[in-house]
Design a protein around this motif. Structure first.
Motif, PDB file in Angstrom:
ATOM      1  N   ARG A 139      -1.897  19.666  17.353  1.00  0.00           N
ATOM      2  CA  ARG A 139      -2.350  18.394  16.800  1.00  0.00           C
ATOM      3  C   ARG A 139      -3.423  17.855  17.735  1.00  0.00           C
ATOM      4  N   ALA A 140      -4.453  17.274  17.127  1.00  0.00           N
ATOM      5  CA  ALA A 140      -5.570  16.746  17.897  1.00  0.00           C
ATOM      6  C   ALA A 140      -5.891  15.333  17.419  1.00  0.00           C
ATOM      7  N   ASP A 141      -6.023  14.418  18.355  1.00  0.00           N
ATOM      8  CA  ASP A 141      -6.503  13.083  18.023  1.00  0.00           C
ATOM      9  C   ASP A 141      -7.991  13.155  17.705  1.00  0.00           C
ATOM     10  N   HIS A 199      -2.456  22.467  26.698  1.00  0.00           N
ATOM     11  CA  HIS A 199      -3.483  21.462  26.418  1.00  0.00           C
ATOM     12  C   HIS A 199      -4.806  22.204  26.303  1.00  0.00           C
ATOM     13  N   LEU A 200      -5.498  22.030  25.180  1.00  0.00           N
ATOM     14  CA  LEU A 200      -6.679  22.821  24.859  1.00  0.00           C
ATOM     15  C   LEU A 200      -7.934  21.960  24.804  1.00  0.00           C
ATOM     16  N   ALA A 201      -9.066  22.629  24.807  1.00  0.00           N
ATOM     17  CA  ALA A 201     -10.354  22.048  24.446  1.00  0.00           C
ATOM     18  C   ALA A 201     -10.883  22.841  23.262  1.00  0.00           C
ATOM     19  N   ALA A 202     -11.267  22.145  22.200  1.00  0.00           N
ATOM     20  CA  ALA A 202     -11.729  22.823  20.986  1.00  0.00           C
ATOM     21  C   ALA A 202     -12.615  21.866  20.196  1.00  0.00           C
ATOM     22  N   THR A 203     -13.043  22.310  19.019  1.00  0.00           N
ATOM     23  CA  THR A 203     -13.833  21.485  18.109  1.00  0.00           C
ATOM     24  C   THR A 203     -13.191  21.519  16.735  1.00  0.00           C
ATOM     25  N   LEU A 204     -12.902  20.337  16.191  1.00  0.00           N
ATOM     26  CA  LEU A 204     -12.323  20.214  14.861  1.00  0.00           C
ATOM     27  C   LEU A 204     -13.010  19.074  14.123  1.00  0.00           C
ATOM     28  N   GLU A 217     -15.825  17.336  15.830  1.00  0.00           N
ATOM     29  CA  GLU A 217     -15.588  16.567  17.044  1.00  0.00           C
ATOM     30  C   GLU A 217     -15.058  17.454  18.161  1.00  0.00           C
ATOM     31  N   SER A 218     -15.437  17.146  19.394  1.00  0.00           N
ATOM     32  CA  SER A 218     -14.816  17.774  20.557  1.00  0.00           C
ATOM     33  C   SER A 218     -13.450  17.133  20.761  1.00  0.00           C
ATOM     34  N   VAL A 219     -12.407  17.949  20.754  1.00  0.00           N
ATOM     35  CA  VAL A 219     -11.049  17.425  20.799  1.00  0.00           C
ATOM     36  C   VAL A 219     -10.268  18.093  21.913  1.00  0.00           C
ATOM     37  N   ARG A 220      -9.126  17.507  22.251  1.00  0.00           N
ATOM     38  CA  ARG A 220      -8.220  18.022  23.275  1.00  0.00           C
ATOM     39  C   ARG A 220      -6.831  18.193  22.656  1.00  0.00           C
ATOM     40  N   PRO A 221      -6.624  19.230  21.861  1.00  0.00           N
ATOM     41  CA  PRO A 221      -5.346  19.382  21.152  1.00  0.00           C
ATOM     42  C   PRO A 221      -4.184  19.703  22.089  1.00  0.00           C
ATOM     43  N   VAL A 222      -3.000  19.243  21.691  1.00  0.00           N
ATOM     44  CA  VAL A 222      -1.736  19.737  22.245  1.00  0.00           C
ATOM     45  C   VAL A 222      -1.301  20.893  21.363  1.00  0.00           C
ATOM     46  N   GLU A 261     -10.407  26.688  24.513  1.00  0.00           N
ATOM     47  CA  GLU A 261     -10.117  26.942  25.924  1.00  0.00           C
ATOM     48  C   GLU A 261      -8.793  26.301  26.301  1.00  0.00           C
ATOM     49  N   VAL A 262      -7.988  27.017  27.088  1.00  0.00           N
ATOM     50  CA  VAL A 262      -6.756  26.450  27.630  1.00  0.00           C
ATOM     51  C   VAL A 262      -7.097  25.637  28.875  1.00  0.00           C
TER      52      VAL A 262
END
Length: 298
Positions: free
Chosen positions: A180-182, A259-264, A267-272, A244-245
């Motif tokens: 899930r990503a804010d 905790h990840l770095a991705a794009t959804l 947007e650049s997001v930091r998903p759990v 990226e982890v």
């Protein structure tokens, strides 16, 4: 609830600066319990637990004490297991915690308050027969964490869902990944399920803060590195097929939390993110390891 059944309520919270995390799961029919797996009666009400995990720079603690049916109280607005419980008053979900870590005993005590702006439509069926249901009720809500032990307070965002099932998870699924990503205005959820019958289901969901569904294009698969200790395989999805982890919160024989770095959704997001292998969980040797972290109290 029938033999082999389960229900759980799940909270995932992250501080505004991303440095502190908290997971709370209240189980009736504790799906990851070796005691439930070994119980010939398969009575879900005799296997209840509240799992609490703290992640962060100031405190990392894990609690999951299983209890029998005499420790359970519940009605339409609250559930209590042992000394901890969840209560809904119409606007706020209040969680009061009083748990002990294992194998080295320390306390986790305090209060968590979540205030959803609304709820999503649901539930979603995870298997073809409809015997496993998942409802991401409030994917993006303000949260306030105030703990006395350890002395820790922060604000951030929280995700809240519930799962109901009529059979053991390992009977229906081999593995899944979830994240899930804010977003700037809401949240995105990815849930990729591999079923025991060889079929798959990849859910891509997006919601406004009040729970209203929003359009989102299915992102592309993004492979992630295996965990360092237990070599758990991990993957997710993102707009450009890259992720990226940033940190591995939990590295176990059958479960990893990251905790990840991705794009959804652009947007650049930091998903759990979590990866779960139910094939690994079913291994008898893995189940024999679990009582060291998951004691049982009658």
């Amino acid at each position: 609830m029938d033999r082999d059944g389960y229900v759980w309520w799940y909270v995932d919270a992250l501080s505004a600066d991303g440095r502190q995390g908290l997971t709370i799961i209240a189980f009736i029919g504790s799906v990851f319990s070796p005691y439930y797996a070994w119980d010939p009666t398969r009575d879900p009400f005799n296997h209840c637990a509240i799992n609490v995990v703290l992640y962060g720079e100031r405190a990392n603690r894990f609690c999951m004490t299983e209890r029998g049916r005499t420790a359970l109280e519940r009605d339409a607005d609250h559930i209590r297991i042992g000394q901890s419980g969840l209560e809904w008053d119409g606007t706020t979900l209040t969680i009061r915690l009083d748990e002990v870590t294992a194998p080295i005993p320390t306390r986790v005590r305090g209060t968590v308050r979540i205030r959803p702006a609304g709820f999503t439509p649901g539930p979603h069926h995870l298997d073809g027969a409809g015997r496993h249901r998942w409802w991401p009720m409030a994917p993006n809500s303000p949260v306030e964490v105030k703990l006395r032990e350890p002395d820790l307070s922060w604000r951030g965002t929280a995700y809240f869902d519930t799962n109901h099932g009529d059979t053991a998870l390992e009977a229906a699924f081999t593995d899944w990944t979830w994240c899930r990503a804010d977003l700037r205005d809401g949240a995105a959820i990815l849930y990729d399920v591999h079923r025991r019958d060889g079929t798959d289901q990849d859910l891509t969901l997006c919601f406004a803060p009040d729970g209203t569904p929003r359009e989102i294009a299915p992102p592309r698969r993004a492979d992630l590195s295996r965990t360092r200790l237990w070599r758990m395989p991990r993957h997710t999805r993102s707009d450009d097929g890259r992720a990226e982890v940033l940190r591995t919160f939990e590295d176990t024989p059958f479960y990893a939390r990251s905790h990840l770095a991705a794009t959804l959704r652009g947007e650049s997001v930091r998903p759990v993110h979590e990866s779960l292998s139910l094939t690994r969980f079913s291994n008898p040797l893995v189940r024999l390891m679990l009582p060291f972290r998951m004691p049982r109290r009658t």
